[in-house]
Design a protein around this motif. Structure first.
Motif, PDB file in Angstrom:
ATOM      1  N   THR A  97       0.836  -1.206   0.000  1.00 29.18           N
ATOM      2  CA  THR A  97       0.000   0.000   0.000  1.00 29.18           C
ATOM      3  C   THR A  97       0.873   1.260   0.000  1.00 29.18           C
ATOM      4  O   THR A  97       0.508   2.259  -0.621  1.00 29.18           O
ATOM      5  N   GLY A  98       2.022   1.206   0.672  1.00 26.62           N
ATOM      6  CA  GLY A  98       2.940   2.346   0.649  1.00 26.62           C
ATOM      7  C   GLY A  98       3.496   2.598  -0.740  1.00 26.62           C
ATOM      8  O   GLY A  98       3.564   3.743  -1.190  1.00 26.62           O
ATOM      9  N   VAL A  99       3.872   1.537  -1.438  1.00 23.62           N
ATOM     10  CA  VAL A  99       4.387   1.670  -2.810  1.00 23.62           C
ATOM     11  C   VAL A  99       3.293   2.204  -3.733  1.00 23.62           C
ATOM     12  O   VAL A  99       3.551   3.056  -4.588  1.00 23.62           O
ATOM     13  N   MET A 100       2.071   1.727  -3.545  1.00 29.65           N
ATOM     14  CA  MET A 100       0.968   2.207  -4.381  1.00 29.65           C
ATOM     15  C   MET A 100       0.697   3.694  -4.135  1.00 29.65           C
ATOM     16  O   MET A 100       0.420   4.440  -5.073  1.00 29.65           O
ATOM     17  N   GLN A 101       0.806   4.128  -2.886  1.00 34.85           N
ATOM     18  CA  GLN A 101       0.631   5.552  -2.593  1.00 34.85           C
ATOM     19  C   GLN A 101       1.758   6.365  -3.226  1.00 34.85           C
ATOM     20  O   GLN A 101       1.522   7.445  -3.769  1.00 34.85           O
ATOM     21  N   LEU A 102       2.984   5.844  -3.152  1.00 36.43           N
ATOM     22  CA  LEU A 102       4.109   6.537  -3.796  1.00 36.43           C
ATOM     23  C   LEU A 102       3.887   6.651  -5.299  1.00 36.43           C
ATOM     24  O   LEU A 102       4.200   7.684  -5.902  1.00 36.43           O
ATOM     25  N   TYR A 103       3.346   5.618  -5.898  1.00 39.37           N
ATOM     26  CA  TYR A 103       3.049   5.663  -7.332  1.00 39.37           C
ATOM     27  C   TYR A 103       1.995   6.725  -7.625  1.00 39.37           C
ATOM     28  O   TYR A 103       2.110   7.466  -8.608  1.00 39.37           O
ATOM     29  N   ARG A 104       0.967   6.797  -6.792  1.00 39.69           N
ATOM     30  CA  ARG A 104      -0.072   7.824  -6.982  1.00 39.69           C
ATOM     31  C   ARG A 104       0.531   9.226  -6.903  1.00 39.69           C
ATOM     32  O   ARG A 104       0.199  10.096  -7.708  1.00 39.69           O
ATOM     33  N   ILE A 105       1.416   9.436  -5.940  1.00 43.70           N
ATOM     34  CA  ILE A 105       2.062  10.745  -5.773  1.00 43.70           C
ATOM     35  C   ILE A 105       2.932  11.054  -6.988  1.00 43.70           C
ATOM     36  O   ILE A 105       2.878  12.146  -7.554  1.00 43.70           O
ATOM     37  N   TYR A 106       3.754  10.092  -7.392  1.00 45.95           N
ATOM     38  CA  TYR A 106       4.636  10.256  -8.555  1.00 45.95           C
ATOM     39  C   TYR A 106       3.817  10.558  -9.810  1.00 45.95           C
ATOM     40  O   TYR A 106       4.132  11.469 -10.567  1.00 45.95           O
ATOM     41  N   ASN A 107       2.772   9.772 -10.022  1.00 53.07           N
ATOM     42  CA  ASN A 107       1.929   9.945 -11.196  1.00 53.07           C
ATOM     43  C   ASN A 107       1.275  11.328 -11.201  1.00 53.07           C
ATOM     44  O   ASN A 107       1.191  11.971 -12.254  1.00 53.07           O
ATOM     45  N   TYR A 108       0.845  11.804 -10.063  1.00 57.11           N
ATOM     46  CA  TYR A 108       0.234  13.136  -9.960  1.00 57.11           C
ATOM     47  C   TYR A 108       1.227  14.215 -10.387  1.00 57.11           C
ATOM     48  O   TYR A 108       0.898  15.091 -11.188  1.00 57.11           O
ATOM     49  N   TYR A 109       2.441  14.149  -9.846  1.00 58.03           N
ATOM     50  CA  TYR A 109       3.428  15.182 -10.181  1.00 58.03           C
ATOM     51  C   TYR A 109       3.892  15.093 -11.636  1.00 58.03           C
ATOM     52  O   TYR A 109       4.178  16.116 -12.260  1.00 58.03           O
ATOM     53  N   GLU A 110       3.953  13.905 -12.183  1.00 53.95           N
ATOM     54  CA  GLU A 110       4.313  13.764 -13.597  1.00 53.95           C
ATOM     55  C   GLU A 110       3.219  14.354 -14.489  1.00 53.95           C
ATOM     56  O   GLU A 110       3.521  15.036 -15.466  1.00 53.95           O
ATOM     57  N   GLU A 111       1.967  14.097 -14.179  1.00 55.88           N
ATOM     58  CA  GLU A 111       0.868  14.674 -14.956  1.00 55.88           C
ATOM     59  C   GLU A 111       0.843  16.195 -14.813  1.00 55.88           C
ATOM     60  O   GLU A 111       0.544  16.902 -15.773  1.00 55.88           O
ATOM     61  N   LYS A 112       1.158  16.676 -13.634  1.00 57.14           N
ATOM     62  CA  LYS A 112       1.208  18.122 -13.392  1.00 57.14           C
ATOM     63  C   LYS A 112       2.299  18.771 -14.258  1.00 57.14           C
ATOM     64  O   LYS A 112       2.074  19.809 -14.875  1.00 57.14           O
ATOM     65  N   LYS A 113       3.482  18.120 -14.333  1.00 58.03           N
ATOM     66  CA  LYS A 113       4.565  18.633 -15.177  1.00 58.03           C
ATOM     67  C   LYS A 113       4.158  18.635 -16.645  1.00 58.03           C
ATOM     68  O   LYS A 113       4.439  19.584 -17.382  1.00 58.03           O
ATOM     69  N   LYS A 114       3.493  17.561 -17.063  1.00 59.23           N
ATOM     70  CA  LYS A 114       3.065  17.443 -18.449  1.00 59.23           C
ATOM     71  C   LYS A 114       2.064  18.544 -18.798  1.00 59.23           C
ATOM     72  O   LYS A 114       2.153  19.157 -19.864  1.00 59.23           O
ATOM     73  N   LYS A 115       1.136  18.832 -17.909  1.00 60.21           N
ATOM     74  CA  LYS A 115       0.162  19.901 -18.155  1.00 60.21           C
ATOM     75  C   LYS A 115       0.822  21.265 -18.217  1.00 60.21           C
ATOM     76  O   LYS A 115       0.455  22.105 -19.023  1.00 60.21           O
ATOM     77  N   GLU A 116       1.819  21.483 -17.363  1.00 55.40           N
ATOM     78  CA  GLU A 116       2.544  22.751 -17.376  1.00 55.40           C
ATOM     79  C   GLU A 116       3.307  22.937 -18.689  1.00 55.40           C
ATOM     80  O   GLU A 116       3.387  24.041 -19.221  1.00 55.40           O
ATOM     81  N   LYS A 117       3.899  21.861 -19.207  1.00 55.70           N
ATOM     82  CA  LYS A 117       4.608  21.928 -20.494  1.00 55.70           C
ATOM     83  C   LYS A 117       3.648  22.216 -21.633  1.00 55.70           C
ATOM     84  O   LYS A 117       3.977  22.962 -22.552  1.00 55.70           O
ATOM     85  N   GLU A 118       2.462  21.609 -21.590  1.00 57.29           N
ATOM     86  CA  GLU A 118       1.474  21.838 -22.652  1.00 57.29           C
ATOM     87  C   GLU A 118       0.949  23.256 -22.640  1.00 57.29           C
ATOM     88  O   GLU A 118       0.612  23.797 -23.675  1.00 57.29           O
TER      89      GLU A 118
END
Length: 120
Positions: A97-118
């Protein structure tokens, strides 16, 4: 004999024969080796409940600590004697569950970076 010992002895007499092996196991309900991991399930439940929270509200350090603790203690619980499968399962799920939460956090920040670039 303390009152707790008498109560446990009485309880054991009414226990079905099939459950006596679990009851008398070195990591069974009569020992701290059973109750400590049992209470640790609260951390797993809390981590699962955090799936309803938005990822930006989650702490990467807390999730990382829970994941690392779960992974490390899962390994440890396989080499100790007596084998404590309650300890293994709670730590395995805590790490998962900790790894899954880390993935959720990572995925959120990656999508945020992608939106900022767009947007640029």
């Amino acid at each position: 004999m303390a009152w707790t010992s008498r109560a446990l002895a009485r309880f054991e007499t009414v226990l079905p024969p099939g459950l006596r092996a679990i009851w008398n196991h070195p990591a069974g309900p009569k020992t701290i080796h059973f109750w400590a991991p049992t209470w640790k399930w609260a951390l797993v439940i809390a981590n699962i409940a955090d799936y309803t929270r938005p990822p930006e509200k989650l702490s990467p350090r807390q999730s990382g600590a829970l994941a690392a603790t779960g992974i490390i203690w899962s390994r440890y619980s396989t080499v100790i004697i007596p084998k404590n499968w309650n300890l293994f399962s709670v730590n395995f799920l805590l790490g998962l569950t900790g790894v899954m939460q880390l993935y959720r956090i990572y995925n959120y920040y990656e999508e945020k970076k992608k939106k900022e670039k767009e947007e640029k």
